[in-house]
Design an enzyme around this catalytic site. Sequence first.
Site, PDB file in Angstrom:
ATOM      1  N   SER A 152       0.827  -1.201   0.000  1.00  0.00           N
ATOM      2  CA  SER A 152       0.000   0.000   0.000  1.00  0.00           C
ATOM      3  C   SER A 152       0.867   1.260   0.000  1.00  0.00           C
ATOM      4  O   SER A 152       1.631   1.482  -0.938  1.00  0.00           O
ATOM      5  CB  SER A 152      -0.965  -0.046   1.194  1.00  0.00           C
ATOM      6  OG  SER A 152      -1.959   0.937   1.080  1.00  0.00           O
ATOM      7  N   ASP A 244     -10.242  -3.180  -5.289  1.00  0.00           N
ATOM      8  CA  ASP A 244      -9.377  -2.174  -4.671  1.00  0.00           C
ATOM      9  C   ASP A 244      -9.269  -0.983  -5.619  1.00  0.00           C
ATOM     10  O   ASP A 244      -8.948  -1.162  -6.792  1.00  0.00           O
ATOM     11  CB  ASP A 244      -7.987  -2.788  -4.444  1.00  0.00           C
ATOM     12  CG  ASP A 244      -7.022  -1.870  -3.701  1.00  0.00           C
ATOM     13  OD1 ASP A 244      -7.352  -0.694  -3.476  1.00  0.00           O
ATOM     14  OD2 ASP A 244      -5.929  -2.345  -3.353  1.00  0.00           O
ATOM     15  N   HIS A 274      -8.310  -4.649  -0.651  1.00  0.00           N
ATOM     16  CA  HIS A 274      -7.128  -3.999  -0.111  1.00  0.00           C
ATOM     17  C   HIS A 274      -6.838  -4.540   1.299  1.00  0.00           C
ATOM     18  O   HIS A 274      -7.749  -4.844   2.056  1.00  0.00           O
ATOM     19  CB  HIS A 274      -7.349  -2.483  -0.042  1.00  0.00           C
ATOM     20  CG  HIS A 274      -6.093  -1.709   0.186  1.00  0.00           C
ATOM     21  ND1 HIS A 274      -5.161  -1.486  -0.801  1.00  0.00           N
ATOM     22  CD2 HIS A 274      -5.596  -1.125   1.302  1.00  0.00           C
ATOM     23  CE1 HIS A 274      -4.157  -0.799  -0.315  1.00  0.00           C
ATOM     24  NE2 HIS A 274      -4.392  -0.567   0.968  1.00  0.00           N
TER      25      HIS A 274
END
Length: 303
Positions: A152, A244, A274
Amino acid sequence: MTVTRPMPEEAGILKFLEICSSVYSDDAVSQSIEAQRAQYDALCARFSPPIPDGLTFADSIIRGVPTRRYRPSKVTTPTLLLYLHGGGFVVGSLESHHAICAEIAEFAGAELVAVDYRLAPEYLWPAQTDDGFAVLSALAESGQRIVLIGDSAGGNLAAGLAIRTTQAGVSGIAGQVLIYPALGGDLSKGSYIEMAEAPGLTTADVAYYREVLRAPQDDPVAAPLNSASVKGLPPVFITAAAFDPLRDDARNYAARLAKSGVEVWFREEPQMVHAWLRARHMSEGARAGFRAVCEAVRRFVNS
């Protein structure tokens, strides 16, 4: 107009999302920074199993930056792993990704250094990449090869560090492993629209984190997708989650790297959301995705 939230069908990931919702509220980004961090810490603790037997770790300061170094029960390579954690640059710590780092190190048979970079809003960009670069530079001076890993926001930092080291002439980067990375894509296009209300992370959340960080989107280290050139970067493994808003960042970066002659492995998890890393012990899809990540790391350290 009612907006339908896109949802996967896999039972394991749905159970994961149910647990997440009981710990981390959907409107977390509207709360205070302190409340966000407290909820995130509780969420991470909920999905933090014991670390592998025989693995040890120790905290230290490297050029002013707190780090944690993991040593697996059997070290089979001199190559080092450098891990940058996710959390939108706002939450996360050495503790939040402790088990994840330990399991990757053990699987790869390589020592791993996790970076506790400074967080926003107390520290705005480029504090985060500066911390990562400081640690990376210190480790590179020993002559050891290094694999950059991040999820991320950490995927953003890892990709940015690969660009930064190339610009600075720092050698020895054996590869990059980018896990559902945020790479500076256009919030008005593609998966940012299609998956705007995806569970676990929304496009509004991404916009919030960008606003807090205040990183210039025309800087390639801050937004690798916007780099003028990606030629000559180290080989990379990129994994995306289908559900996501960041999905197309990964897709588009992989395609751009491949077009520029960079060696790329791309994988998209069709039923994942995610932050699926945390579901690796309860979801078949997450388990398979995590194994692919670990195998990519091991391939880079042995290449």
